[in-house]
Design a protein around this motif. Structure first.
Motif, PDB file in Angstrom:
ATOM      1  N   GLU A  12      37.112 -14.792 -39.055  1.00  0.00           N
ATOM      2  CA  GLU A  12      36.850 -14.296 -37.698  1.00  0.00           C
ATOM      3  C   GLU A  12      36.274 -12.888 -37.720  1.00  0.00           C
ATOM      4  N   GLU A  13      36.608 -12.120 -38.764  1.00  0.00           N
ATOM      5  CA  GLU A  13      36.025 -10.781 -38.887  1.00  0.00           C
ATOM      6  C   GLU A  13      34.559 -10.882 -39.314  1.00  0.00           C
ATOM      7  N   LEU A  14      34.258 -11.815 -40.213  1.00  0.00           N
ATOM      8  CA  LEU A  14      32.874 -12.013 -40.637  1.00  0.00           C
ATOM      9  C   LEU A  14      31.991 -12.374 -39.450  1.00  0.00           C
ATOM     10  N   ALA A  15      32.547 -13.122 -38.518  1.00  0.00           N
ATOM     11  CA  ALA A  15      31.783 -13.596 -37.371  1.00  0.00           C
ATOM     12  C   ALA A  15      31.347 -12.471 -36.443  1.00  0.00           C
ATOM     13  N   ARG A  16      31.920 -11.299 -36.625  1.00  0.00           N
ATOM     14  CA  ARG A  16      31.548 -10.173 -35.772  1.00  0.00           C
ATOM     15  C   ARG A  16      30.349  -9.393 -36.329  1.00  0.00           C
ATOM     16  N   HIS A  17      29.869  -9.778 -37.492  1.00  0.00           N
ATOM     17  CA  HIS A  17      28.806  -9.017 -38.153  1.00  0.00           C
ATOM     18  C   HIS A  17      27.632  -9.928 -38.509  1.00  0.00           C
ATOM     19  N   VAL A  18      26.456  -9.367 -38.519  1.00  0.00           N
ATOM     20  CA  VAL A  18      25.242 -10.123 -38.843  1.00  0.00           C
ATOM     21  C   VAL A  18      25.286 -10.581 -40.300  1.00  0.00           C
ATOM     22  N   GLN A  19      25.075 -11.870 -40.492  1.00  0.00           N
ATOM     23  CA  GLN A  19      24.950 -12.420 -41.848  1.00  0.00           C
ATOM     24  C   GLN A  19      23.475 -12.627 -42.153  1.00  0.00           C
ATOM     25  N   LEU A  20      23.042 -12.126 -43.288  1.00  0.00           N
ATOM     26  CA  LEU A  20      21.658 -12.304 -43.722  1.00  0.00           C
ATOM     27  C   LEU A  20      21.570 -13.617 -44.493  1.00  0.00           C
ATOM     28  N   VAL A  21      20.678 -14.489 -44.060  1.00  0.00           N
ATOM     29  CA  VAL A  21      20.604 -15.854 -44.592  1.00  0.00           C
ATOM     30  C   VAL A  21      19.173 -16.173 -44.999  1.00  0.00           C
ATOM     31  N   LEU A  22      19.011 -16.846 -46.136  1.00  0.00           N
ATOM     32  CA  LEU A  22      17.688 -17.326 -46.520  1.00  0.00           C
ATOM     33  C   LEU A  22      17.304 -18.502 -45.635  1.00  0.00           C
ATOM     34  N   THR A  23      16.059 -18.544 -45.207  1.00  0.00           N
ATOM     35  CA  THR A  23      15.584 -19.656 -44.389  1.00  0.00           C
ATOM     36  C   THR A  23      14.739 -20.594 -45.239  1.00  0.00           C
ATOM     37  N   ASP A  24      14.699 -21.835 -44.838  1.00  0.00           N
ATOM     38  CA  ASP A  24      13.998 -22.877 -45.584  1.00  0.00           C
ATOM     39  C   ASP A  24      12.554 -22.981 -45.105  1.00  0.00           C
ATOM     40  N   ARG A  25      11.621 -22.883 -46.057  1.00  0.00           N
ATOM     41  CA  ARG A  25      10.212 -23.010 -45.685  1.00  0.00           C
ATOM     42  C   ARG A  25       9.759 -24.469 -45.637  1.00  0.00           C
ATOM     43  N   SER A  26      10.686 -25.388 -45.925  1.00  0.00           N
ATOM     44  CA  SER A  26      10.383 -26.810 -45.780  1.00  0.00           C
ATOM     45  C   SER A  26      11.189 -27.372 -44.613  1.00  0.00           C
ATOM     46  N   ASP A  27      11.033 -28.674 -44.352  1.00  0.00           N
ATOM     47  CA  ASP A  27      11.797 -29.330 -43.284  1.00  0.00           C
ATOM     48  C   ASP A  27      13.014 -30.082 -43.813  1.00  0.00           C
ATOM     49  N   LEU A  28      13.305 -29.944 -45.106  1.00  0.00           N
ATOM     50  CA  LEU A  28      14.349 -30.767 -45.714  1.00  0.00           C
ATOM     51  C   LEU A  28      15.753 -30.410 -45.247  1.00  0.00           C
ATOM     52  N   SER A  29      15.955 -29.181 -44.783  1.00  0.00           N
ATOM     53  CA  SER A  29      17.296 -28.804 -44.332  1.00  0.00           C
ATOM     54  C   SER A  29      17.338 -28.543 -42.825  1.00  0.00           C
ATOM     55  N   THR A  30      16.367 -29.094 -42.108  1.00  0.00           N
ATOM     56  CA  THR A  30      16.331 -28.896 -40.659  1.00  0.00           C
ATOM     57  C   THR A  30      17.639 -29.352 -40.012  1.00  0.00           C
ATOM     58  N   GLY A  31      18.217 -28.476 -39.203  1.00  0.00           N
ATOM     59  CA  GLY A  31      19.446 -28.808 -38.508  1.00  0.00           C
ATOM     60  C   GLY A  31      20.702 -28.606 -39.312  1.00  0.00           C
ATOM     61  N   ARG A  32      20.568 -28.134 -40.550  1.00  0.00           N
ATOM     62  CA  ARG A  32      21.746 -27.919 -41.393  1.00  0.00           C
ATOM     63  C   ARG A  32      21.755 -26.482 -41.899  1.00  0.00           C
ATOM     64  N   ASP A  33      22.944 -25.910 -42.017  1.00  0.00           N
ATOM     65  CA  ASP A  33      23.125 -24.577 -42.573  1.00  0.00           C
ATOM     66  C   ASP A  33      24.035 -24.668 -43.783  1.00  0.00           C
ATOM     67  N   PHE A  34      23.762 -23.827 -44.780  1.00  0.00           N
ATOM     68  CA  PHE A  34      24.557 -23.816 -45.995  1.00  0.00           C
ATOM     69  C   PHE A  34      25.115 -22.419 -46.207  1.00  0.00           C
ATOM     70  N   GLY A  35      26.441 -22.330 -46.223  1.00  0.00           N
ATOM     71  CA  GLY A  35      27.080 -21.044 -46.484  1.00  0.00           C
ATOM     72  C   GLY A  35      27.026 -20.075 -45.328  1.00  0.00           C
ATOM     73  N   VAL A  36      26.713 -20.555 -44.133  1.00  0.00           N
ATOM     74  CA  VAL A  36      26.651 -19.671 -42.968  1.00  0.00           C
ATOM     75  C   VAL A  36      28.048 -19.569 -42.356  1.00  0.00           C
ATOM     76  N   MET A  37      28.565 -18.338 -42.256  1.00  0.00           N
ATOM     77  CA  MET A  37      29.925 -18.104 -41.770  1.00  0.00           C
ATOM     78  C   MET A  37      29.962 -17.290 -40.489  1.00  0.00           C
ATOM     79  N   SER A  38      28.819 -16.845 -40.029  1.00  0.00           N
ATOM     80  CA  SER A  38      28.768 -16.033 -38.813  1.00  0.00           C
ATOM     81  C   SER A  38      27.760 -16.620 -37.842  1.00  0.00           C
TER      82      SER A  38
END
Length: 298
Positions: free
Chosen positions: A190-216
């Motif tokens: 819940e503390e992590l959710a209060r801060h911006v998480q920097l996440v790599l984005t997918d340049r393909s469509d293979l992970s559309t609609g899915r997040d991996f390791g996103v906690m915020s």
């Protein structure tokens, strides 16, 4: 006249220059001295340039001959390279090895193995893509790459097979001045959710609609690991990074490893696998590289 210049004449020219005399060149080429002299004379006539000064005991390259010698070496070398490559292709060797590497995989390891690859396959060019998430598989699916080293997606698209290579240590970090870095003990989600998480984005469509390791729910998405690293150092957010890319920053105090709830001390182990199409298994060069990467210590 220049169209009549033959590869044999150029080889004779190079041999004469290397050996320092027409007689020595004849021995090297297993010909008579007169045959070498005639070949050089015909070449000079066709080029309309004197290649050797014959006034001394041994022929000496003229200034013009010295310049054209470099061109002759290039032509002879290119033909020899083409013949070697054609022989390899006829024996099943790939004309070029193209691979895609997950951005989390240590590029230094790839560079080390590539030194050996060049010795093992001197006539096979190497082409590498470096991508993240689904984009590390897309060139394989499209047929643009023989194989990929991937580890970011938990599911494998149909038609691909995965072969385990190794694992990469993955840690959660933030800049030393970031609020999360100042917390003691386990950091709850819940503390992590209060801060911006920097996440790599997918340049393909293979992970559309899915997040991996996103906690915020607060995320900034970047398509480049270098940019993510820079943003982390700037304190713009927190996020996960392969340990080998941030180890020095951690040891020198620029980044702090976060002690997060449900994540074991020392971070996670991210499996890395070689992925290729079922109906297009690796050729000799690709198989060699995959097997060599398995043996590499990371």
């Amino acid at each position: 006249m220049l169209d009549g210049v033959s590869l044999d004449q150029l080889r004779t020219f190079v041999a004469a220059a290397d050996e320092g005399s027409f007689s020595a060149a004849a021995r090297r080429l297993k010909r008579t001295q007169s045959a070498v002299s005639e070949s050089i004379a015909n070449l000079e006539a066709q080029l309309m340039v004197t290649l050797f000064d014959r006034s001394a005991r041994y022929p000496q390259l003229t200034a013009q001959g010295n310049v054209l010698l470099a061109d002759a070496r290039t032509v002879v070398g290119a033909v020899d390279f083409m013949k070697a490559r054609a022989k390899g292709i006829a024996g099943g060797l790939e004309p070029e090895l193209t691979a895609v590497i997950d951005v989390f995989f240590p590029i230094a390891t790839i560079a080390d193995v590539s030194h050996e690859f060049r010795r093992e396959f001197p006539v096979t060019p190497l082409r590498l893509y470096v991508e993240a998430l689904g984009a590390a598989m897309q060139p394989v699916i499209d047929g643009r790459a023989s194989f990929g080293i991937v580890g970011s997606l938990p599911t494998l698209p149909g038609g691909l097979v995965a072969e385990r290579i190794t694992s990469v240590e993955f840690v959660m970090v933030a800049a030393a001045r970031h609020p999360l870095a100042k917390l003691e003990g386990l950091i709850p989600r819940e503390e992590l959710a209060r801060h911006v998480q920097l996440v790599l984005t997918d340049r393909s469509d293979l992970s559309t609609g899915r997040d991996f390791g996103v906690m915020s729910p607060l995320t900034w998405r970047l398509a480049d690991l270098f940019a993510k690293h820079a943003f982390l150092l700037s304190g713009l957010g927190w996020g996960g990074m392969p340990l080998h890319t941030v180890e020095k920053d951690i040891s020198e105090g620029r980044l702090i490893e976060l002690n997060i709830e449900d994540i074991p001390p020392g971070g996670l182990k991210l499996p890395m696998s070689a992925v290729y199409k079922v109906d297009a298994p690796p050729g000799p060069a690709a198989r060699w590289m995959i097997d060599r990467l398995k043996q590499s210590s990371i």
